[in-house]
Write an enzyme that holds these catalytic residues in place. Structure first.
Site, short mmCIF file in Angstrom:
data_model
loop_
_atom_site.label_atom_id
_atom_site.label_comp_id
_atom_site.label_asym_id
_atom_site.label_seq_id
_atom_site.Cartn_x
_atom_site.Cartn_y
_atom_site.Cartn_z
N TYR A 139 -66.97 -5.23 16.22
CA TYR A 139 -65.59 -4.49 16.58
C TYR A 139 -64.97 -5.41 17.37
O TYR A 139 -65.44 -6.34 17.96
CB TYR A 139 -65.96 -3.24 17.11
CG TYR A 139 -66.45 -3.20 18.54
CD1 TYR A 139 -65.58 -3.27 19.65
CD2 TYR A 139 -67.68 -3.07 18.52
CE1 TYR A 139 -66.27 -3.29 20.89
CE2 TYR A 139 -68.54 -3.09 19.97
CZ TYR A 139 -67.91 -3.18 20.92
OH TYR A 139 -68.29 -3.13 22.04
N ARG A 153 -26.31 -27.39 -3.81
CA ARG A 153 -26.97 -26.51 -2.76
C ARG A 153 -28.31 -26.79 -2.14
O ARG A 153 -29.22 -27.59 -2.77
CB ARG A 153 -27.28 -25.05 -3.16
CG ARG A 153 -26.06 -24.35 -3.66
CD ARG A 153 -26.38 -23.15 -4.81
NE ARG A 153 -25.41 -22.65 -5.51
CZ ARG A 153 -24.68 -21.53 -5.32
NH1 ARG A 153 -24.86 -21.00 -4.22
NH2 ARG A 153 -23.94 -21.19 -5.97
N HIS A 165 -25.20 -13.23 6.88
CA HIS A 165 -26.29 -13.91 7.43
C HIS A 165 -26.71 -13.43 8.72
O HIS A 165 -28.29 -13.20 8.73
CB HIS A 165 -25.62 -15.20 7.75
CG HIS A 165 -25.18 -16.09 6.87
ND1 HIS A 165 -23.98 -16.87 6.59
CD2 HIS A 165 -25.85 -16.44 5.69
CE1 HIS A 165 -23.96 -17.71 5.84
NE2 HIS A 165 -25.07 -17.38 5.05
N MET A 207 -28.37 -24.27 6.14
CA MET A 207 -28.05 -25.48 5.70
C MET A 207 -27.02 -25.27 4.87
O MET A 207 -26.20 -24.25 4.46
CB MET A 207 -29.21 -26.01 4.93
CG MET A 207 -30.33 -26.62 5.89
SD MET A 207 -31.62 -27.43 4.97
CE MET A 207 -32.45 -25.83 4.11
N GLY A 231 -28.53 -19.21 5.34
CA GLY A 231 -27.33 -19.77 6.18
C GLY A 231 -27.64 -20.91 6.97
O GLY A 231 -26.44 -21.50 7.49
N LYS A 242 -35.57 -22.10 -3.77
CA LYS A 242 -34.49 -22.15 -4.48
C LYS A 242 -34.60 -22.70 -6.04
O LYS A 242 -34.51 -21.84 -7.22
CB LYS A 242 -33.01 -22.29 -3.81
CG LYS A 242 -31.95 -22.06 -4.86
CD LYS A 242 -30.53 -22.63 -4.35
CE LYS A 242 -30.15 -22.04 -3.13
NZ LYS A 242 -29.02 -20.91 -3.35
N SER A 291 -70.47 -7.55 24.61
CA SER A 291 -69.35 -7.32 24.60
C SER A 291 -68.45 -8.45 25.29
O SER A 291 -68.88 -8.85 26.40
CB SER A 291 -68.79 -5.95 25.16
OG SER A 291 -67.18 -5.96 25.20
N CYS A 297 -63.95 -7.55 24.26
CA CYS A 297 -63.02 -6.45 25.12
C CYS A 297 -62.04 -7.28 25.99
O CYS A 297 -61.27 -6.55 26.91
CB CYS A 297 -63.89 -5.63 25.71
SG CYS A 297 -64.95 -6.28 27.12
N ARG A 355 -35.05 -14.96 -4.73
CA ARG A 355 -36.31 -15.40 -3.79
C ARG A 355 -36.95 -14.03 -3.08
O ARG A 355 -36.25 -13.02 -3.13
CB ARG A 355 -35.64 -16.08 -2.71
CG ARG A 355 -34.45 -15.58 -1.79
CD ARG A 355 -33.88 -16.41 -0.76
NE ARG A 355 -32.86 -15.72 -0.38
CZ ARG A 355 -31.82 -16.42 0.60
NH1 ARG A 355 -31.85 -17.66 0.78
NH2 ARG A 355 -31.04 -15.77 1.03
C1 PEP Z 1 -62.88 -9.94 30.72
O1 PEP Z 1 -63.38 -10.48 31.47
O2 PEP Z 1 -62.48 -10.40 29.50
C2 PEP Z 1 -62.70 -8.33 30.99
C3 PEP Z 1 -62.57 -7.52 29.75
O3 PEP Z 1 -63.02 -7.93 32.04
P1 PEP Z 1 -62.01 -8.03 33.20
O4 PEP Z 1 -60.63 -8.45 32.53
O5 PEP Z 1 -61.85 -6.62 33.89
O6 PEP Z 1 -62.35 -9.11 33.98
#
Ligand code: PEP
Ligand code: MG
Length: 922
Positions: free
Chosen positions: A884, A97, A484, A108, A106, A27, A797, A864, A366
């Site tokens: 990814y 304030r 509020h 304080m 709201g 503020k 992965s 994954c 604000r």
């Molecule tokens: C993992 O272990 O991260 C995985 C993706 O395989 P799961 O969860 O099937 O063991």
């Protein structure tokens, strides 16, 4: 040099600016910024947040230099305003304030009209010729001051409804009833004069002290109470929920009072530069004539619309005057300030203003809180308007806000049939169903018991914050869009309806009535927060499937900014299609064993069981031959659904004993089909038992011991791909070997892969069936030996579920017994199975990637495990250079956003030439 604790500001000039939020609070910093922009703000001064810390360190004592600095700043305010604090003839009144770094609506305290005493009252009456106004201001001062300073700051905690503020309100109601008045504004000067005497007597009676009649005592009481409110119950709860550190402290703003309650040409209001519930680019707000600020935000009266464009369509609001019509010149000026502020801050602002006898004053600006749909729309629109860059746009929406757009709404078909009992203002969109409760503490209690509740209150009350948080949705009978409850609910993306005038709440009897309908505690209500409609009963919900053009446009901006790819974990063709709808660029994990669970799994599961209970390779091969058509068909359907996008297909992973049938009839059928006795079946099943199956006979180990299992899966993959290609379709499988720890395992399975590939290719007359060969990295040793493993694989992965399990030694299936205690005791910052541990597991990932790419520079790397859809983990994956992330289809948009934010944050952290550094924004 003495420490600077006090910063002065006046229209045209200030000692601070918007970059100083850490010091001046939000503020204070923005008041300074508005003053510098030449916007009309009443003059005043801000005591720094550091003073709050000093106050607590000194156990509530102010350093002497603060008093000197305050006196000096007050003298400057007096000079600018041409009034003197405590002067009997020409008194200056001030407000006091709070203002933390991050807005805590709201939570304080505020005290207005400080400086009114028996000495200054006659002077002010003489000057304004308006005794009604003066006594109204005085009764408000007594009400606020006795509550905030004399009760709360003094640590007095009366039972619910017995606080001094309530007791005084009841006195006012008594007087109104006696006189037959409906509105506060019906009270005359004489009524109010009588009321302040009643108030003073009540304060003395309840709190055992007189109301202070000295302006300095009032001022320092107010300052102290605001600092004290930083540690108040509500503020502490709110900080805990929002993750705001206790040591930030609040600033205190003391500012010359301007009055919205000086008569018909005076008013007060709250506005947003765009609609905070929808994001629409319209000036949106509420105002009340002849009122002070708290009348609007506390939901005491249902306020008027700011302009015609945003007037609620229902007949209940048709008669309310808009500021645009009632005071066109002031509205025009306010609109110009709106444009100026939005262009300057380049974001939606939440502003407070007061009109004193036709003159406009700005009291606050604000960055406005908004819900998910509004955040997305504003980011898209402002980017299109060239107000913000693409990178700024992606930082304007939090992952939780984006999540709101993917959340359920009431089923529209069921809604058509349902009985609406009331309509209110749509303060927080989305749908919700729950059992009605009438107090915040009940909401918390019921939710603890696993129930879903809707918190129903007469009016909005910031003390309900914990209950509001716990509830599915909030419904109030009174209050406006800027109340509020509306602000807080919107900030949390919670479904919320306010000002549903048709309902009458009796919190004492724990019931509400709407016309002839009575709803008791525990009854079900369903709320459509997007339209503001309340229904009786429990309506079904559906995931918001309506095509939202702003969502689509926003995701496009994210995709433009991000570098990290986003895939989905999907195990069925339906999941694959959903994943593509959400923008997945491939499948990062197809757990083939999932074809043995769920819909249509009976037949393949039976055949898999036959295979598992086989004793000889011969028997197993026969069973696999029966299973094979199912595997191929499943893989083919998913590859086809992905239409040439990469699909990472994992060979069989789980320990075989998971598939042993438990039911007698199933066992019997199996024994019969295998031509063996029940005893023999039992014996074979028992032989599969493992002491520690998570580290037992699973993953690649199955393929090593029973190559025919891998062969069956590999044949399914190559046949499905070859068939699709021959049908003129596209298919790109990536074969993934699970639970590996050494390159030798991968070489073993690679030889098998080549053999099956060559056979299938020859059969179809193809030279090569397109595919990649890679592995999961989910055992610490695999990460450490990644340099060698990359010799035999084209991609990694990271399976961070198992990698977390094996790095911590925490069984992923048994953490419920101890991880919550670790989190409670702050031994770990979060559940490492939800938020990737960046320093332990993360280091292994970093090592794995570096060693892998040292061998094979173009090694493709993804994740994954469940972490692939968690925003902080996604940002980590970006930082370590993965190609990814892969996560469940519903989390794909969140991952796309987090990946874009990773880039934007990275660039924002780079030093800019000539740019100004902002002390902890938003
Ligand atoms: C993992 O272990 O991260 C995985 C993706 O395989 P799961 O969860 O099937 O063991
Ligand atoms: Mg795993």
């Amino acid at each position: 040099m003495a420490k600077k604790y006090v910063y002065f500001f006046r229209c045209g000039k200030a000692e601070g600016d918007a970059t100083m939020k850490n010091t001046l609070g939000g503020k204070g910093a923005n008041l300074a910024e508005m003053a510098n922009l030449g916007i009309p703000v009443p003059s005043g001064y801000t005591m720094s947040t550091e003073m709050c810390t000093v106050y607590y360190q000194n156990k509530g004592k102010f350093p002497p230099e603060l008093r000197t600095a305050v006196d000096k700043a007050m003298a400057r305010v007096e000079e600018i305003m041409g009034q003197k604090f405590g002067d009997p003839a020409n008194p200056l009144l001030v407000s006091c304030r709070s203002g933390a770094r991050k807005s805590m609506p709201g939570m304080m305290e505020t005290v207005l009209n400080i400086g009114l005493t028996s000495k200054t009252i006659p002077g002010l009456i003489a000057k304004t010729n308006n005794p009604r106004f003066v006594y109204d201001a005085y009764r408000r001062l007594i009400q606020m001051y006795s509550d905030v300073v004399m009760e709360k700051a003094a640590g007095i905690e009366p039972p619910e409804g017995q606080g001094i503020r309530h007791q005084l309100e009841r006195e006012m109601q008594k007087l109104k009833d006696a006189k037959g008045y409906k509105q506060d504004t019906d009270l005359t000067a004489d009524d109010l004069k009588e009321l302040v005497e009643t108030y003073k007597a009540k304060v003395q009676e309840v709190l055992g002290k007189p109301f202070p009649d000295d302006p300095q005592e009032q001022l320092w009481g107010g300052i102290r109470a605001v600092f004290q409110s930083w540690m108040g119950k509500r503020a502490v709860s709110y900080r805990r929920i929002e993750g705001i550190p206790d040591d930030w402290g609040t600033a205190v703003n003391v500012q010359a009072m301007v009055f919205g309650n000086m008569g018909g040409t005076s008013a007060t209001g709250v506005a947003f530069t765009r609609n905070p519930a929808t994001g629409e680019d319209v000036f949106y707000g509420e105002w009340l004539p002849n009122a002070q600020g708290e009348d609007v935000v506390a939901g005491i009266r249902t306020p008027n619309p700011l302009n015609e464009a945003t007037r609620p369509p229902d007949p209940e609001h048709a008669h309310l005057p808009s500021l645009e019509k009632a005071m066109p010149a002031v509205y025009k000026e306010l609109h110009a300030i709106r444009d100026k502020l939005e262009n300057h801050y380049r974001d939606m602002q939440d502003i407070e203003f007061t009109i004193q006898e036709g003159r406009l004053w700005m009291l606050q600006t604000r960055v406005g809180k908004r819900n998910g749909p509004a955040a997305v729309r504003m980011a898209v629109d402002m980017h299109k308007e060239k107000l913000i860059t693409a990178e700024e746009a992606v930082l304007r929406v939090t992952p939780a806000q984006l999540d709101e757009l993917l959340h359920p709404v009431l089923d529209p078909a069921a809604e058509k049939q349902a009985q609406a009992i009331a309509k209110g203002l749509p303060a927080g969109p989305g749908g919700a169903c729950g059992q009605v409760v009438f107090t915040a503490s009940d909401a918390v209690e019921w939710v603890k018991q696993g129930k879903k509740v809707i918190l129903v209150r007469e009016e909005t009350n910031p003390e309900d914050v914990e209950g509001m948080r716990a509830a599915e949705a909030i419904l109030t009978a009174r209050g406006g869009m800027t109340s509020h409850a509306a602000l807080v609910a919107r900030g949390w993306g919670k479904c919320c309806i306010v000002g549903a005038g048709a309902i009458h709440v009796d919190a004492h009897a724990k019931q509400l009535t709407a016309d002839s309908t009575v709803v008791k505690e525990g009854d079900w209500l369903s709320l459509n927060g997007t339209k503001g409609v309340v229904y009786l009963g429990r309506l079904p919900m559906v995931v918001g499937s309506e095509e939202n053009p702003y969502f689509t446009a926003f995701m496009k901006i994210c995709d433009k900014v991000r570098r990290l790819g986003v895939r989905a974990n999907a195990d069925t063709p339906e999941d694959a299609r959903k994943a593509r709808q959400f923008g997945a660029e491939g499948i990062g994990l197809f757990r083939t064993e999932h074809m043995f669970y769920g819909k249509g799994a009976e037949e393949p599961l039976f055949k898999l069981r036959k295979m598992i209970h086989s004793k000889t390779a011969e028997e197993r091969r026969k069973a696999l031959d029966e299973l094979y058509p199912h595997i191929k068909a499943d893989i083919k359907a998913t590859l086809e659904a992905m239409d040439g996008l990469p699909v990472t297909i994992r060979l069989l992973d789980p320990p075989l004993h998971e598939f042993v049938p438990r039911r007698d009839d199933e066992r019997q059928r199996l024994a019969q089909s295998l031509g063996i006795t029940m005893e023999e079946l039992e014996a074979r099943a028992n032989a599969l038992h493992e002491v520690n199956p998570m580290m037992g006979h699973r993953g690649v180990r199955l393929g090593i011991t029973y190559p025919e299992i891998s062969e069956c899966w590999l044949r399914g993959i190559f046949e499905a791909t070859a068939e699709l290609i021959k049908e003129g379709k596209k298919a790109l499988p990536e074969i993934m070997i699970p639970v590996t720890c050494d390159v030798s395992e991968l070489r073993d399975q690679a030889a098998l892969t080549k053999k099956v590939h060559d056979e299938v290719a020859a059969k179809h007359g193809m030279k090569k069936i397109p595919h990649l060969y890679g592995t999961m990295v989910e055992i610490p040793r695999a990460a450490l030996r990644a340099g060698e493993i990359a010799q035999a694989t084209e991609f990694f992965s990271f399976g961070t579920n198992d990698l977390t399990q094996m790095t911590y030694g925490f069984s992923r299936d048994d953490i419920g017994a101890f991880v919550p205690a670790y989190i409670d005791k702050k031994l770990i910052p979060a559940d490492p199975f939800q938020v990737l541990d960046p320093i332990g597991v993360g280091e292994l990932i970093d090592i794995g990637i570096k060693r892998g790419r040292a061998t094979r520079p173009n090694l493709k790397v993804g994740i994954c495990g469940e972490h692939g859809g968690e925003p902080n983990s996604v940002k980590f994956c970006h930082k370590v250079g993965m190609n990814y992330v892969s996560c469940s289809p519903f989390r794909v948009p969140i991952a796309r956003l987090a990946a874009a934010q990773a880039v934007a944050e990275e660039n924002a952290a780079k030093p800019k030439k000539g740019g100004r550094r902002v002390e902890g924004d938003k």
